[in-house]
Design a protein around this motif. Sequence first.
Motif, short mmCIF file in Angstrom:
data_model
loop_
_atom_site.label_atom_id
_atom_site.label_comp_id
_atom_site.label_asym_id
_atom_site.label_seq_id
_atom_site.Cartn_x
_atom_site.Cartn_y
_atom_site.Cartn_z
N LYS A 75 0.81 -1.22 0.00
CA LYS A 75 0.00 0.00 0.00
C LYS A 75 0.84 1.27 0.00
O LYS A 75 0.32 2.36 -0.20
CB LYS A 75 -0.94 0.01 1.21
CG LYS A 75 -1.95 -1.13 1.20
CD LYS A 75 -2.87 -1.08 2.41
CE LYS A 75 -3.89 -2.21 2.39
NZ LYS A 75 -4.79 -2.18 3.58
N LYS A 76 2.15 1.14 0.23
CA LYS A 76 2.99 2.32 0.30
C LYS A 76 3.17 2.96 -1.07
O LYS A 76 3.35 2.27 -2.07
CB LYS A 76 4.38 1.95 0.86
CG LYS A 76 4.36 1.58 2.34
CD LYS A 76 5.78 1.32 2.84
CE LYS A 76 5.78 0.97 4.33
NZ LYS A 76 7.15 0.71 4.82
N GLN A 77 3.12 4.29 -1.09
CA GLN A 77 3.32 5.03 -2.33
C GLN A 77 4.79 4.98 -2.74
O GLN A 77 5.67 4.77 -1.92
CB GLN A 77 2.89 6.49 -2.15
CG GLN A 77 1.40 6.67 -1.89
CD GLN A 77 0.56 6.30 -3.09
OE1 GLN A 77 0.89 6.62 -4.23
NE2 GLN A 77 -0.55 5.60 -2.84
N THR A 78 5.03 5.19 -4.03
CA THR A 78 6.40 5.23 -4.53
C THR A 78 7.12 6.41 -3.90
O THR A 78 6.62 7.54 -3.95
CB THR A 78 6.40 5.40 -6.07
OG1 THR A 78 5.62 4.36 -6.64
CG2 THR A 78 7.83 5.35 -6.61
N PRO A 79 8.28 6.18 -3.29
CA PRO A 79 9.00 7.29 -2.63
C PRO A 79 9.56 8.27 -3.66
O PRO A 79 9.75 7.94 -4.83
CB PRO A 79 10.13 6.58 -1.88
CG PRO A 79 10.34 5.30 -2.63
CD PRO A 79 8.99 4.90 -3.14
N LEU A 80 9.81 9.48 -3.20
CA LEU A 80 10.36 10.52 -4.06
C LEU A 80 11.77 10.13 -4.50
O LEU A 80 12.60 9.76 -3.67
CB LEU A 80 10.39 11.86 -3.32
CG LEU A 80 10.82 13.09 -4.13
CD1 LEU A 80 9.80 13.38 -5.23
CD2 LEU A 80 10.96 14.31 -3.21
N LEU A 81 12.03 10.18 -5.80
CA LEU A 81 13.33 9.81 -6.33
C LEU A 81 14.32 10.96 -6.16
O LEU A 81 14.07 12.08 -6.63
CB LEU A 81 13.21 9.45 -7.81
CG LEU A 81 14.52 9.18 -8.56
CD1 LEU A 81 15.22 7.94 -8.00
CD2 LEU A 81 14.28 9.03 -10.05
#
Length: 384
Positions: free
Chosen positions: A111-117
């Motif tokens: 469920k975790k969103q893609t982290p900021l690259l």
Amino acid sequence: MIPYRQLARMSHLAARFVGGSDVHVVDPLVDMRNVFEQEDQLKIALESRNLNVDVEKTKKDYNEWFDVYQKWKAAAGDKESASALKKELRAKKDGLLNALELPNFIHSAGKKQTPLLKPSKHAQYLAQQGLMRIDKQTHVIHLVGYPVVVQKMIREQLVDLFPGCQPISPSYIARAAILEALNVDKSTFIPFTDGSASFPLTYLVGNSLAAITAPFMKSSFSEKNEWPISVQCTGASYMEKKNQVDLCNARQRMKHCALWMTKSSEDLEAIVNDANVRVGAYLDEGLELEVKVRELRGSELKNYESQAFVIENRGLTLSRISRIGDYVSKRLNIQYTASEGSESFVQMVYVETDIDRILARLVDDLIEGKEPPKYIRDAIKKSF
């Protein structure tokens, strides 16, 4: 309904029932009735991936095709009837092709969103040092000096990380049917021909899931094999050109690939967990990179995955652990025979680690003033 432009993607895999002059290299399991019997799971798999498919129509078209298929098999001794049924099979081919387009069921999704690259600064730094050159025409990167030493060291350490995996050297090319068996987007790979009209559609894939599974196509293992069956390979992997060219995104990147095949789905959990721990610990403790493990959401899963984890450094994926189950083995016809004679399809786990991306993040740490591990510094000194 699946658009027609996608249907053509499965014509090589199902060449036996589609017709045409394509070379038939795969004989997939075409009895897919159990997929439609689990309609709730199928809808979850489609909705989670944001795929818009008319399940009822796909099921209806497939059942019509499969009814003809069963009649065709039963009429094997009657050439005239078999020939007429074969024509009907090809006329109803969309029923099979639509079914083959369906993705794997989902075992579990995060469920975790893609982290900021966090952008990488390695390319400019290495270029200024004269250690990296970009071929602007081919979008290929050339390294010299200590980055090559570190790259080679990482390759060797990843191989040592899985001592039970047999090293193999797979073909760097794959026919279209292999990619279709994985249900991946062929446009992301590099096609080539010999210029003749009869040359089968072929792709340069390098070290990849396509390359590491292809040698086992139509294989049948037995209880006498040492289970799980596991293989690994390292080397260049190839993709189509991207706008950005650096160690993180170049079309040719160095990768380590490992595949496990086992007899039961129960074994997959332990293999996935072990791979997560091994690769995560190596990156975190061995290379002193700050990494996090994240279970991918349904919309991030590839069509062949039922579950996947990524090991990331500041939003950049360094390794991906894919739980596949029997989805690919049914399409590549990879089976095992039990002692009592029953046959089943093998279960798969696939791990792909991007060596060039690891190198990029090590250089990023160096730019920020963080020293690499002492054994890496020592190896670099010895190389000069």
